[in-house]
Enzyme design. Structure first.
Site, PDB file in Angstrom:
ATOM      1  N   SER A 169      14.470 -12.502  33.362  1.00 53.09           N
ATOM      2  CA  SER A 169      13.497 -13.588  32.718  1.00 53.09           C
ATOM      3  C   SER A 169      13.995 -13.678  31.453  1.00 53.09           C
ATOM      4  O   SER A 169      14.414 -13.030  30.451  1.00 53.09           O
ATOM      5  CB  SER A 169      12.307 -12.660  32.573  1.00 53.09           C
ATOM      6  N   GLU A 170      14.105 -15.063  30.994  1.00 59.26           N
ATOM      7  CA  GLU A 170      14.887 -15.684  29.980  1.00 59.26           C
ATOM      8  C   GLU A 170      14.189 -15.111  28.604  1.00 59.26           C
ATOM      9  O   GLU A 170      14.889 -15.308  27.587  1.00 59.26           O
ATOM     10  CB  GLU A 170      15.008 -17.003  29.898  1.00 59.26           C
ATOM     11  N   ASN A 171      12.952 -14.482  28.673  1.00 53.16           N
ATOM     12  CA  ASN A 171      12.464 -14.083  27.274  1.00 53.16           C
ATOM     13  C   ASN A 171      12.931 -12.657  27.127  1.00 53.16           C
ATOM     14  O   ASN A 171      12.658 -11.977  26.180  1.00 53.16           O
ATOM     15  CB  ASN A 171      10.784 -13.922  27.485  1.00 53.16           C
TER      16      ASN A 171
END
Lengths: 216, 226, 216, 226
Positions: free
Chosen positions: C47-49
């Site tokens: 997840s890019e966060n």
């Protein structure tokens, strides 16, 4: 006249490092500066191989091969230290977060150029390490060196004859004769440190004209 | 002696001037330094340029700062949210400038500022509207867009633990923009859940070395603030 | 003809994700893919966060505000997970380390262009998030979408009319009608997934010519 | 199931071809994957391009690889050492090509490869011999040199602990080039002191996420190798 020895030059540099400064000490004479930090100042030492909060040399027998400094000699970490990888470490340098780096030099020019990585000899094996990154990145670049070559020539010059490490980056020069500040309009004498050396004699020995620094 | 732990949040933010560029950590509410933002609102600085991934949610934190009319411009990747009404209203009224930046480019531009990089070529956004007017270059068979660093005067971030040197650890995905913003701002202020003695943070696990942090404020102190 | 529903499209995508793949799932339909990964495959979700090893949704009451996914909804971390900051997370994407990202789209062009971030309306508030980074960076870009707009127009087009998210990056399209592979020389039909849909009818509905894929 | 732990180092290095570009971790001996290098010597690949900060010390590790005549070219920042005799001899004989790169630029070029950056502007080396022939640019009052990423086919690195997903932790300054090389190579092989069960490494403290690592070899296995 009585010149400063290496330890005295290191002690003189240490006097100018303020409490709380983040400092990178080059290999050789600059490393000695750590031994002279006044006890009432807390200085955080950075080593470009990935540590902030470098401590004193380890006691014999307690060396750890995974904990070394930029000179590849055994080191210790103080409480508050942190480890990081090489890109982060040089980001710290390049990004202007190191307050002061102390480097040795072959020559420093009146405009702040420094030459300290290559003698220029054709058959020399070149090696640069982190010197160019430190020269370009640190907020202040202090140079420590003997003022004169063995032949008696000034290492402070109008224009470096050795290959450059960085341009217009040196802010202060600490030699066995004097402390000199590099400003946009030239070199300013901060202090004569060799006992019995007059300004005129220093001016004669120095490669380029020196100005008196106005009182701060 | 180095002691970056500030007794009051007011002191930690007292010198933020009008017109300052302020990075604010967080992705949505995770890692958002809400209490520190409340202090910034109380402090009164206006005409701010804000860098955050979003443009605020509902009525708290960054949304409240925007709602209070303190923000002149915002750089972010995703302003539009179901509850971004403060941003929406001012943006539609032409009272808030927006620079839309792809999320990874935003992160890399912030990282570049902290790491002393003057510009970099990224493949992101090549051929799109967000690359219009930007220099491009074909390198080794791929197309890139030239992007520049984003520097800030202040970074307000939220971390988990800190010591007096300003070393920080984070919690889970609340880490997000904290470490890179800390390095990109002249003055980084971190709100933390707790402070610990020097040496208590494992040097292998410090995520933000203290060199990047100027001021630390404990959450308990923040909650006592007006 | 019987079109696939959202869950069936997600399940069809999941079939094509190999064991050991590193995968980023976009918001909306792509997120559903996680529910359909065959039990005998170990897939690592990014997840890019700032997390690798995203787990299933937390049980009610066990949410942690510091642990969310890219859609800002509560998440969990599997054993083997790791956290990192945004620059490292997008370095992972941009550097080509994500094997597959699954994105929704308004339109996909025959050359692999994708439009999924902006309707192009003048008064719309633009928001891009990580879509352009994922489109440019992932090794494979899978698109999931309904094949036709509400007006019955094909979302697979010769040239996108909406503003682009990325150029020549889509590798596969999964719709409620078919699975289509994007190659340098055009679109290849992998499979018709809508029950009772003939190739000729699909070809008529599809915006651009389809080729049969040669058997692998 | 994902299991990157290889039973033998021979298997982990079997496919390294002649002419490969190989990053080798370590700064001096700290973080140097000496045992893996010994396996690479036994494996026999030649005409290698090697990226390391140095050019080997004394007769072990990288120095032995160079001494065995397997290296065609080396990219490093500091080849000259009191005990770099293998490098010195071959370099002076014109049998070993050298690309000298400032240490921070070396690190950033490796980082750029892993992070998908096509090029970047660095202030380092501007105005020096090492920037000759390179594109320069004046950006916001400062001079920069354009540098490009360094990619590799393999990275051989040394870490402390690993799990079967390839997540890695390091020890102290042995971390150095490991994390950035892991991300810059197509196939990263890590030698580790020990392997642990999945979930035993704290997710906050994993320095190299497993996505960057293809193969893990335990030191005990390496020491048993011929």
């Amino acid at each position: 006249m009585k010149k400063l020895d290496r330890h005295q030059i290191a002690a003189r540099v240490a006097r100018d490092i303020p409490d709380g400064a983040y400092v990178n000490l080059g290999i050789g004479l600059p490393t000695l500066v750590a031994n002279h930090i006044p006890k009432d100042r807390e200085i955080v030492l950075h080593s470009e191989n990935g540590i902030l909060g470098l401590g004193p040399k380890p006691a014999a027998g307690t060396e750890d091969e995974d904990l070394i400094d930029a000179g590849k000699t055994p080191a210790t970490a103080l409480p508050g230290a942190s480890y990081f990888h090489h890109a982060d470490s040089f980001g710290m340098i390049r990004g202007g977060h190191i307050d002061i780096c102390v480097l040795g030099a072959f020559q420093v020019a009146a405009n702040g150029d420094i030459a300290n990585w290559h003698t220029g000899e054709a058959d020399a094996i070149p090696a640069v390490g982190g010197a160019m990154d430190l020269a370009a990145g640190a907020k202040q670049v202090f140079v420590t060196m003997e003022h004169l070559t063995k032949k008696g020539e000034s290492k402070i010059v109008e224009r470096c004859s050795y290959p450059l490490t960085g341009v217009r980056c040196v802010t202060r020069i600490y030699t066995d004769l004097a402390v000199i500040e590099v400003k946009a309009d030239g070199l300013y004498l901060v202090e004569i440190v060799a006992e019995g050396l007059s300004f005129d004699e220093l001016q004669r020995l120095n490669g380029v004209p020196l100005k008196y620094r106005a009182a701060a | 002696m180095i002691d970056k732990i500030f007794a009051t949040p007011e002191a930690a933010l007292a010198d933020v001037p009008d017109g300052a560029t302020v990075m604010i950590g967080g992705f949505g509410n995770a890692g958002m330094p809400s209490e520190l933002i409340d202090c910034l609102i109380a402090q009164g600085a206006k005409e701010l340029t804000v860098i955050n991934n979003n443009a605020g949610n509902a009525d708290a934190g960054l949304a409240a700062l925007i709602g209070a009319g303190r923000v002149r411009k915002i750089l972010c990747s995703f302003p539009r949210q179901a509850d971004s009404w403060h941003f929406d209203k001012l943006y539609r009224a032409g009272k808030l400038e927006l620079e839309l930046v792809p999320q990874g480019t935003l992160a890399e531009r912030i990282r570049a500022a902290g790491a002393g990089i003057g510009g970099f070529f990224t493949p992101t956004a090549f051929g799109t509207r967000l690359a219009e007017g930007k220099e491009t270059r074909h390198i080794n068979g791929r197309d890139y867009v030239l992007e520049h660093p984003i520097h800030a005067d202040y970074a307000l971030i939220k971390a988990d633990r800190a010591d007096r040197w300003g070393n920080l650890s984070y919690r889970k995905t609340a880490r997000n923009f904290g470490p890179i913003m800390a390095a990109a701002a002249k003055c980084t202020v971190a709100q933390v859940r707790e402070t610990v003695e020097l040496g208590e943070l494992d040097p292998e696990s410090v995520v933000t070395p203290g060199i990047f942090v100027k001021r630390v404020v404990r959450l308990a102190t923040l909650r006592k603030a007006p």
